[in-house]
Scaffold this motif. Sequence first.
Motif, PDB file in Angstrom:
ATOM      1  N   ASP A 265       0.933  -1.258  -0.057  1.00  0.00           N
ATOM      2  CA  ASP A 265       0.052   0.109   0.118  1.00  0.00           C
ATOM      3  C   ASP A 265       0.769   1.192  -0.134  1.00  0.00           C
ATOM      4  O   ASP A 265       2.012   1.218   0.457  1.00  0.00           O
ATOM      5  N   SER A 289      -3.289  -8.002   0.588  1.00  0.00           N
ATOM      6  CA  SER A 289      -3.257  -7.920  -0.836  1.00  0.00           C
ATOM      7  C   SER A 289      -2.647  -6.498  -1.274  1.00  0.00           C
ATOM      8  O   SER A 289      -3.184  -5.675  -0.623  1.00  0.00           O
ATOM      9  N   THR A 291      -2.997  -2.866  -2.757  1.00  0.00           N
ATOM     10  CA  THR A 291      -4.223  -2.212  -2.937  1.00  0.00           C
ATOM     11  C   THR A 291      -4.113  -1.422  -4.253  1.00  0.00           C
ATOM     12  O   THR A 291      -2.949  -1.401  -5.141  1.00  0.00           O
ATOM     13  N   LEU A 292      -5.200  -0.781  -4.696  1.00  0.00           N
ATOM     14  CA  LEU A 292      -5.169  -0.118  -6.176  1.00  0.00           C
ATOM     15  C   LEU A 292      -4.084   1.135  -6.050  1.00  0.00           C
ATOM     16  O   LEU A 292      -3.482   1.301  -7.299  1.00  0.00           O
ATOM     17  N   ALA A 293      -4.017   1.748  -4.803  1.00  0.00           N
ATOM     18  CA  ALA A 293      -2.953   2.792  -4.895  1.00  0.00           C
ATOM     19  C   ALA A 293      -1.608   2.576  -5.179  1.00  0.00           C
ATOM     20  O   ALA A 293      -0.867   3.148  -5.850  1.00  0.00           O
ATOM     21  N   ASP A 295      -0.947   0.350  -7.964  1.00  0.00           N
ATOM     22  CA  ASP A 295      -0.799   0.506  -9.237  1.00  0.00           C
ATOM     23  C   ASP A 295      -1.008   1.708  -9.779  1.00  0.00           C
ATOM     24  O   ASP A 295      -0.195   2.082 -10.787  1.00  0.00           O
ATOM     25  N   GLU A 296      -1.783   2.588  -9.176  1.00  0.00           N
ATOM     26  CA  GLU A 296      -2.183   3.801  -9.773  1.00  0.00           C
ATOM     27  C   GLU A 296      -0.823   4.767  -9.608  1.00  0.00           C
ATOM     28  O   GLU A 296      -0.432   5.574 -10.754  1.00  0.00           O
ATOM     29  N   GLN A 299       1.974   3.515 -12.157  1.00  0.00           N
ATOM     30  CA  GLN A 299       1.400   4.282 -13.421  1.00  0.00           C
ATOM     31  C   GLN A 299       1.766   5.691 -13.772  1.00  0.00           C
ATOM     32  O   GLN A 299       2.434   6.115 -14.628  1.00  0.00           O
TER      33      GLN A 299
END
Length: 435
Positions: A265, A289, A291-293, A295-296, A299
């Motif tokens: 995270d 797992s 977090t989306l943060a 990947d974001e 990117q």
Amino acid sequence: MSNETSVMTSKETQSKEPGTTARKRGGSNCRFCAAPLSVNLVDLGMSPLCESYLAADQVNAMEPFYPLHVFVCGQCFLAQLEEYVQPEHIFSEYAYFSSYSDSWLRHSKKYTDLMTQRFGLGAHSLVTELASNDGYLLQYFVEKRIPVLGIEPAANVAKVAVDKGVPTLVEFFGVDLARKLAASGQRPDLLLGNNVLAQVPDLNDFVEGMKILLKPGGVITMEFPHLLRLMDENQFDTIYHEHFSYFSFLTAERIFAAQGLTLFDVEELSTHGGSLRIYARHAEDVTKSPTLAVDELRQREENAGLNRIDRYAAFEESVKETKRKLLDLFIRAKREGKKVVGYGAPGKGNTLLNYCGIRTDMLDFTVDRNPYKHGRFLPGTHIPIFPPEQIRAAKPDYVFILPWNLKEEIMEQLSYIRDWGGKFIVPIPEAMVYE
Ligand SMILES: [Zn+2]
């Protein structure tokens, strides 16, 4: 600026162009991946150690200056200084007491609430902080009756922590200490370090130490200034000898992965001009797992070019322009006969003032809330440091805010300067006057 060419210049070409030779130097390798360092990020010239405040009887003595020249690794993109100064020399008597900033204390308190709740910490847990300073953060875990251990190499600040009831070891952290603590059963559920990762000369030893020390199922959090913000906002004054490394998320991820730690995270914080708080776990701990943060941000850094060397090579010109804008403002103010004084005496201020050549010809004095600094002088520029009340007495036309990351807090505290028409100058991301 043509960057690719300056990166690729051969040694022969360099020697024909005076001024470019200093951009390269032989022998040094990346402190993470050991690739040879050859790409310039920014050269801030010669500067004294930014925490070496001078006492009155030292101002006539010689003062050591060291290069402040940041390179970036072409392999892993870790931005870094060479180790010009031994860390024992920098950190054993440290002038920075974290508890002198109200906003930093609030930030720390909030963090302890967040972690206690998210990871279910309690009387059965152990929280260990690396570079725990004066106990500014662990004190809030102590209030919650959660066992803590601070590790702090500077004896003078560690003593303050112990005096307020925060158990603290006076040691440098690495594999050796981690093994000792782990062997004695002191493996933490939460292992944290705020603004320490940048200050570690042997980065791999430090991160490996965290891997050894962390309890299975435990969590590491680290906060450090975000290289993306440093570059986007010209925060070149956060570069100083005490900060050996400057991290993007992409590079931090590689460094932790190399020691079997996974970043699961990340949060973006406003502290220190823009920091990251990364969360790491053992690679083998699959209970958390990503977090989306994660990947974001990965990117976004790729989109910003932090995985391409040409983005790094373009940084230096924006630093030079920031200096020109600031000097322009100072010169105009002094020509008009204005009185300018400083607020704050942070490490970053010393990089800024030395790089820009601002001394008592431009800035009469500065003030600071930390009594340790009163009666002392800024390194290199020899600007005197007084208690904050001196501003009220001097009634300056401008107050130059050196810790610009705290500008809202400071403008609020000093709102009384408007009584006599005083204004504020903030240097970063570019010189601005605030009425
Ligand atoms: Zn590297």
